[in-house]
Enzyme design. Structure first.
Site, PDB file in Angstrom:
ATOM      1  CG  HIS A 145      -1.332  44.016  16.193  1.00 31.82           C
ATOM      2  ND1 HIS A 145      -0.870  44.909  17.132  1.00 31.82           N
ATOM      3  CD2 HIS A 145      -2.567  43.648  16.620  1.00 31.82           C
ATOM      4  CE1 HIS A 145      -1.770  45.070  18.096  1.00 31.82           C
ATOM      5  NE2 HIS A 145      -2.817  44.311  17.807  1.00 31.82           N
TER       6      HIS A 145
ATOM      7  NE  ARG B 238      -5.957  43.646  13.362  1.00 31.90           N
ATOM      8  CZ  ARG B 238      -5.625  42.807  14.347  1.00 31.90           C
ATOM      9  NH1 ARG B 238      -6.536  42.462  15.258  1.00 31.90           N
ATOM     10  NH2 ARG B 238      -4.413  42.303  14.407  1.00 31.90           N
TER      11      ARG B 238
ATOM     12  CG  ASP C 184     -11.137  56.782  -0.470  1.00 28.89           C
ATOM     13  OD1 ASP C 184     -12.353  56.541  -0.635  1.00 28.89           O
ATOM     14  OD2 ASP C 184     -10.711  57.813   0.082  1.00 28.89           O
TER      15      ASP C 184
ATOM     16  CD  GLU D 190      -9.308  43.837  20.027  1.00 29.18           C
ATOM     17  OE1 GLU D 190      -8.597  42.833  19.898  1.00 29.18           O
ATOM     18  OE2 GLU D 190      -9.147  44.856  19.335  1.00 29.18           O
TER      19      GLU D 190
ATOM     20  CG  ASP E 189      -5.857  43.011  22.544  1.00 26.92           C
ATOM     21  OD1 ASP E 189      -4.886  43.215  23.299  1.00 26.92           O
ATOM     22  OD2 ASP E 189      -5.830  43.277  21.330  1.00 26.92           O
TER      23      ASP E 189
END
Ligand code: 3PY
Ligand code: MG
Length: 292
Positions: free
Chosen positions: A86, A111, A125, A187, A213
């Site tokens: 988000h 995230r 990476d 969630e 959620d």
């Protein structure tokens, strides 16, 4: 720990000059200590703290601003999340965000936008300590997230630790596997129903519950106050499964309720989000200045 460049993955660049010093006939060697920054050690330390049941508190950054990361990390949180679901954390912004977190040796967890192997590999990476993978509803999806964090033959991560290779100790597939913290998000009601199978997947280090959620999935309005008894009961079910399986459990409650969730045994608590501070504080200051 100070490492040397020798033997490091270097994308094939430095090795072109190995063994020769064409521009400097005196042969004066310039030794470059690449870094004493050990992402592996900070990952291990965080897992040790969770294993011992300690509550850890972190900051959540959606803005994609290295300056904000640096400011928040200067306060000394136990970890920072760079939000690519988000927020603005992506392959272009992550190097700057991760450098800003590395200044204070703050473990940085990305995230990712979805349970996508290449996106998880890119975050690692670029030097993240680990990933949080949203919307993981069953054991098969959890196994996919874990596999993306690990090299073969057990996992599916492709080799190319572009920035991760700059940390100590010298990068190897074993170091990469040991560094990568894999947190899956529970969630939805489906995730709660499948939670025992999810936490039984080897390599799931933690479960992060998304209260917004989760509330939506049972038809309630999304709120960080987590006062709905059904949402709360689901969260405690997840907590119990995590406890039985020996993995960490976390969530992001309203600030005032953080101590309650720490007392409930949650080890990974989102304390502060950049968007919330940057929208609330100026509003409060303006109201005070205008005498509202
Ligand atoms: C949720 O509450 O759903 C979240 O993902 C919190 O970050
Ligand atoms: Mg969510």
């Amino acid at each position: 720990m100070v490492g040397s460049a020798t033997g490091r993955y270097n994308g094939g660049v430095a090795s072109r000059h190995a063994g020769s010093n064409p521009g400097h006939p005196q042969g004066t060697e310039r030794t470059v200590a690449m870094s004493d920054w050990s992402v592996l050690e900070t990952s291990r330390e965080l897992r040790r703290r969770w294993d011992s049941g300690q509550a850890t508190f972190g900051a959540w950054v959606a803005s994609g601003s290295p300056h904000v990361v640096e400011l928040l990390c200067a306060a000394g949180p136990d970890w920072i999340v760079l939000d690519g679901q988000h927020g603005y954390a992506d392959a272009a912004t992550l190097p700057g965000l991760l450098r800003a977190a590395a200044i204070s040796r703050t473990p940085a967890i990305v995230r990712v936008a979805s349970n996508d192997g290449p996106a998880i590999g890119t975050a690692l990476d670029l030097g993240a300590n680990g990933v949080i993978v949203p919307m993981v509803d069953d054991a098969e999806q959890a196994a996919r997230a874990v596999a993306a964090c690990r090299y073969g033959p057990a996992g599916t991560r492709s080799f190319g630790p572009t920035r991760a290779a700059l940390a100590s100790p010298p990068f190897s597939t074993a170091v990469g596997d040991d560094t990568a913290i894999c947190i899956v998000m529970a969630e939805t009601v489906r995730a709660v129903e499948n939670i025992e199978a999810i936490v039984a997947v080897d390599g799931v280090h933690g479960v992060f519950i998304g209260p917004l959620d989760l509330a939506i999935s049972i038809g309630r309005p999304p709120t960080f106050t987590i006062d709905d008894p059904e949402v709360r009961a689901y969260m405690l079910t997840v907590r119990d499964a995590c406890r039985a399986a020996g993995c960490a459990v976390g969530t992001f409650p309203a600030t005032a309720h953080i101590p309650d969730w720490a007392a409930e045994g949650f080890e990974f608590l989102g304390l502060v989000a950049d968007g919330e501070i940057l929208s609330r504080v100026p509003r409060e200051m303006l109201a005070a200045a205008r005498g509202a």
